[in-house]
Design a protein around this motif. Sequence first.
Motif, PDB file in Angstrom:
ATOM      1  N   LYS A 174      57.921  50.262 -67.488  1.00 33.80           N
ATOM      2  CA  LYS A 174      57.927  51.316 -66.467  1.00 33.80           C
ATOM      3  C   LYS A 174      59.007  51.086 -65.417  1.00 33.80           C
ATOM      4  O   LYS A 174      59.493  52.014 -64.804  1.00 33.80           O
ATOM      5  N   TRP A 175      59.387  49.828 -65.212  1.00 31.05           N
ATOM      6  CA  TRP A 175      60.440  49.495 -64.257  1.00 31.05           C
ATOM      7  C   TRP A 175      61.082  48.202 -64.712  1.00 31.05           C
ATOM      8  O   TRP A 175      60.521  47.466 -65.530  1.00 31.05           O
ATOM      9  N   PHE A 176      62.277  47.895 -64.227  1.00 32.62           N
ATOM     10  CA  PHE A 176      63.019  46.722 -64.655  1.00 32.62           C
ATOM     11  C   PHE A 176      62.175  45.460 -64.511  1.00 32.62           C
ATOM     12  O   PHE A 176      61.804  45.074 -63.408  1.00 32.62           O
TER      13      PHE A 176
ATOM     14  N   ASN B 237      50.106  55.447 -65.571  1.00 39.47           N
ATOM     15  CA  ASN B 237      49.496  56.538 -66.349  1.00 39.47           C
ATOM     16  C   ASN B 237      50.435  57.104 -67.396  1.00 39.47           C
ATOM     17  O   ASN B 237      50.011  57.470 -68.494  1.00 39.47           O
ATOM     18  N   TYR B 238      51.716  57.198 -67.057  1.00 41.45           N
ATOM     19  CA  TYR B 238      52.667  57.760 -68.026  1.00 41.45           C
ATOM     20  C   TYR B 238      52.832  56.823 -69.226  1.00 41.45           C
ATOM     21  O   TYR B 238      52.836  57.273 -70.380  1.00 41.45           O
TER      22      TYR B 238
ATOM     23  N   HIS C 292      49.973  57.105 -71.410  1.00 46.91           N
ATOM     24  CA  HIS C 292      50.087  58.333 -72.199  1.00 46.91           C
ATOM     25  C   HIS C 292      50.979  58.107 -73.427  1.00 46.91           C
ATOM     26  O   HIS C 292      50.649  58.543 -74.543  1.00 46.91           O
ATOM     27  N   LEU C 293      52.098  57.414 -73.228  1.00 48.79           N
ATOM     28  CA  LEU C 293      52.997  57.119 -74.351  1.00 48.79           C
ATOM     29  C   LEU C 293      52.304  56.262 -75.405  1.00 48.79           C
ATOM     30  O   LEU C 293      52.420  56.514 -76.612  1.00 48.79           O
ATOM     31  N   TYR C 294      51.576  55.243 -74.936  1.00 50.70           N
ATOM     32  CA  TYR C 294      50.866  54.369 -75.879  1.00 50.70           C
ATOM     33  C   TYR C 294      49.808  55.147 -76.660  1.00 50.70           C
ATOM     34  O   TYR C 294      49.581  54.893 -77.848  1.00 50.70           O
ATOM     35  N   THR C 295      49.177  56.106 -75.986  1.00 49.01           N
ATOM     36  CA  THR C 295      48.169  56.934 -76.659  1.00 49.01           C
ATOM     37  C   THR C 295      48.819  57.805 -77.728  1.00 49.01           C
ATOM     38  O   THR C 295      48.299  57.923 -78.848  1.00 49.01           O
TER      39      THR C 295
END
Length: 379
Positions: free
Chosen positions: A231-233, A240-241, A244-247
Amino acid sequence: MKIAYIATEKLPVPAIRGGAIQIYIDSVAKIISAKHDVTIISIEHEELEQQERRGHVRYIRFDEKKYLPSILSHISQENYDVIHLCNRPTWVKQVKDAAPQTKIVLSVHNEMFTFEKLGDAEGKECLNLVSKVVTVSDFIGRTITDRFPFAKSKVRTVYSGVDLDTFQPLWTANGKQARSQVRNELGLTNKKVILFVGRLSKVKGPHVLLQALPSIISEHPNVMMVFIGSKWFGDDNINNYVKHLYTLGAMYPEYVTFIKFVKPVDIPKLFAMSDVFVCSSQWQEPLARVHYEAMAAGLPIVTSKRGGNPEVIDEGRNGHVISDFENPESYAKVINSLLHNANTRESMGKYGRSKVEREFSWKNVENNLLAVYEEAAKK
């Protein structure tokens, strides 16, 4: 010349936690320091000394909470000829006040001159105080000159670069070895690999690629879509995003692989294992440095028509630009075509490699920046 590079307060240099600006500064400084006195200023990190010398480059690191005041104190005591300030136009006035005889070159890596970030008076003052402005793409340059036309003579695009020795294409012995090794380690020996490298953020569009997957699987049942990033370096926490991708990815467990943050030193071999590189940015991307890395690795590129990304693509020769960038099927169509034709992938990869050798080596960046510094120093 005595040159200081001032990084942002976000990440340390060298780029042990990643960051395009940090890679840019460190790579250029190593070359320029062979002929000039170079200092890099960045934030502290527990793995790095507060002050050290690596090769010919001096590194000074300050506490993040006192970063700007520490910088101003330091530069007021040093007689730098040029200060290369990265991505912080709002700091220019204070830097100039602290070192009035020093020429300031501002490099702009994002849309830092928007109305939301900079008022008219502040923007004009900044551009009057700097000697030169270098931008990472023509797109970013236009975000400045469209608003402040008087600054056109000061603004110049200096594209970023890549280490050509680190990234080895498939047709080289080292490239073949890296490809074989990583594919064996990840169980991808007989897969067609689509690669995404970047922050797992909605603006980067990884969800669009996951939505394209069913159409790709239907034509290429041996495909694997690999996402490298967090999500960040350097931050592998899940928001949450990312959840969502993992889902979404869990719906296709045989076709999706997520690899969290990877140190920059380990990135080249992951490019080497791949067949197609995709940048699905949904925002006005300044010009993602992953394009240079993909070209250096000899991969065909599929990228979105956003911001500066199309500037390094010769359509149909080293990649394809997706105009309908929000539509998963637009990506699927182009990716499927590339995965069907190994000869096309190879010819595009070779064209991209030759392009990056001609235009985007760190030596090219050094030459372009030194020309800017020399112009600035004369003013």
